[in-house]
Design a protein around this motif. Structure first.
Motif, PDB file in Angstrom:
ATOM      1  N   PHE A   1       0.836  -1.203   0.000  1.00 56.41           N
ATOM      2  CA  PHE A   1       0.000   0.000   0.000  1.00 56.41           C
ATOM      3  C   PHE A   1       0.875   1.259   0.000  1.00 56.41           C
ATOM      4  O   PHE A   1       0.575   2.228  -0.714  1.00 56.41           O
ATOM      5  N   ASN A   2       1.935   1.257   0.788  1.00 64.31           N
ATOM      6  CA  ASN A   2       2.823   2.421   0.854  1.00 64.31           C
ATOM      7  C   ASN A   2       3.456   2.706  -0.506  1.00 64.31           C
ATOM      8  O   ASN A   2       3.519   3.860  -0.944  1.00 64.31           O
TER       9      ASN A   2
ATOM     10  N   ALA B   1      -0.370  -9.794  -5.521  1.00 69.11           N
ATOM     11  CA  ALA B   1      -1.307  -9.189  -6.477  1.00 69.11           C
ATOM     12  C   ALA B   1      -2.664  -8.917  -5.837  1.00 69.11           C
ATOM     13  O   ALA B   1      -3.322  -7.919  -6.150  1.00 69.11           O
ATOM     14  N   THR B   2      -3.092  -9.799  -4.923  1.00 73.20           N
ATOM     15  CA  THR B   2      -4.355  -9.576  -4.224  1.00 73.20           C
ATOM     16  C   THR B   2      -4.377  -8.205  -3.576  1.00 73.20           C
ATOM     17  O   THR B   2      -5.392  -7.494  -3.607  1.00 73.20           O
ATOM     18  N   PHE B   3      -3.249  -7.781  -3.015  1.00 75.71           N
ATOM     19  CA  PHE B   3      -3.243  -6.549  -2.239  1.00 75.71           C
ATOM     20  C   PHE B   3      -3.005  -5.314  -3.104  1.00 75.71           C
ATOM     21  O   PHE B   3      -3.360  -4.203  -2.701  1.00 75.71           O
ATOM     22  N   VAL B   4      -2.481  -5.512  -4.309  1.00 73.29           N
ATOM     23  CA  VAL B   4      -2.486  -4.427  -5.291  1.00 73.29           C
ATOM     24  C   VAL B   4      -3.938  -4.140  -5.683  1.00 73.29           C
ATOM     25  O   VAL B   4      -4.373  -2.985  -5.751  1.00 73.29           O
TER      26      VAL B   4
ATOM     27  N   LEU C   1      -6.682  -1.025   5.113  1.00 74.59           N
ATOM     28  CA  LEU C   1      -5.759  -2.024   5.643  1.00 74.59           C
ATOM     29  C   LEU C   1      -6.431  -2.907   6.691  1.00 74.59           C
ATOM     30  O   LEU C   1      -6.247  -4.127   6.696  1.00 74.59           O
ATOM     31  N   GLU C   2      -7.223  -2.320   7.547  1.00 73.74           N
ATOM     32  CA  GLU C   2      -7.851  -3.088   8.619  1.00 73.74           C
ATOM     33  C   GLU C   2      -8.873  -4.102   8.103  1.00 73.74           C
ATOM     34  O   GLU C   2      -9.320  -4.967   8.857  1.00 73.74           O
TER      35      GLU C   2
END
Length: 197
Positions: free
Chosen positions: A130-131, A151-154, A163-164
């Motif tokens: 995320f950063n 890739a899931t978090f992109v 984020l939570e």
């Protein structure tokens, strides 16, 4: 309109040797190199010429990005922030070794749990992705070359998932695939056009 293509690296040595990936720095196999070239040609056909390309600095993602860059006449910027989750002491060991030692997650602590000694927590893992993305100026067309779980978090970042809230999310992204994300010019709505293309 902005287009973000999330590319997962092609087949690497740790896949065929059944080793834990994470930060283990394995290279692409011969098949992986061919598949990475095919990804580049596919992106070229989809109109991603000269897109900005950012990649995990691990060899398998960087090699995938380099073959894409050759096909679309672009260059690659490497970043350790786009790496896969670290599996600490399990890196490069047989997958079975990790499977026998995984520490189960407690339901009330999914973000701050490490599955193995020295491994990253999901909070640390997702925070670095995320950063990186928060500090990225997106071009009209941008390519991110990363890893299947990363890739899931992109994608989670793209749809502005906090984020939570990422404790349970997994988009089941496959190796050597492209997921296309779009932001429209008028409303700035963000769409997941397709996954695993």
């Amino acid at each position: 309109m902005k287009e973000l293509y999330v590319v997962t690296h092609a087949e690497s040595r740790h896949h065929v040797d059944n080793l834990v990936g994470g930060w283990y720095n394995s290279e692409l196999t011969e098949q992986g190199l061919k598949d990475a070239e095919a990804l580049g040609h596919r992106l070229q056909q989809w109109g991603a010429q000269k897109a900005d390309i950012y990649s995990s600095d691990l060899k398998r993602a960087a090699q995938t990005a380099e073959r894409i860059a050759a096909a679309i006449n672009s260059t690659v910027v490497l970043s350790p922030q786009l790496r896969e989750m670290s599996y600490g002491v399990a890196e490069g060991r047989p997958q079975q070794w990790l499977d026998e030692r995984i520490v189960p997650v407690a339901e009330n602590n999914r973000l701050d749990h490490a599955v193995i000694e020295g491994g990253e927590t999901k909070r640390a893992f997702v925070s670095r992705i995320f950063n990186f993305l928060d500090n990225l100026t997106l071009a009209d067309k941008t390519i991110i070359s990363t890893h299947a779980y990363a890739a899931t978090f992109v994608i989670a970042w793209w749809i502005k998932m906090p984020l939570e809230s990422v404790g349970y999310v997994n988009f089941n992204i496959k190796s050597a695939k492209v997921s296309k994300l779009i932001e429209d010019d008028l409303f700035k709505n963000r769409t997941v056009a397709f996954l695993n293309g």
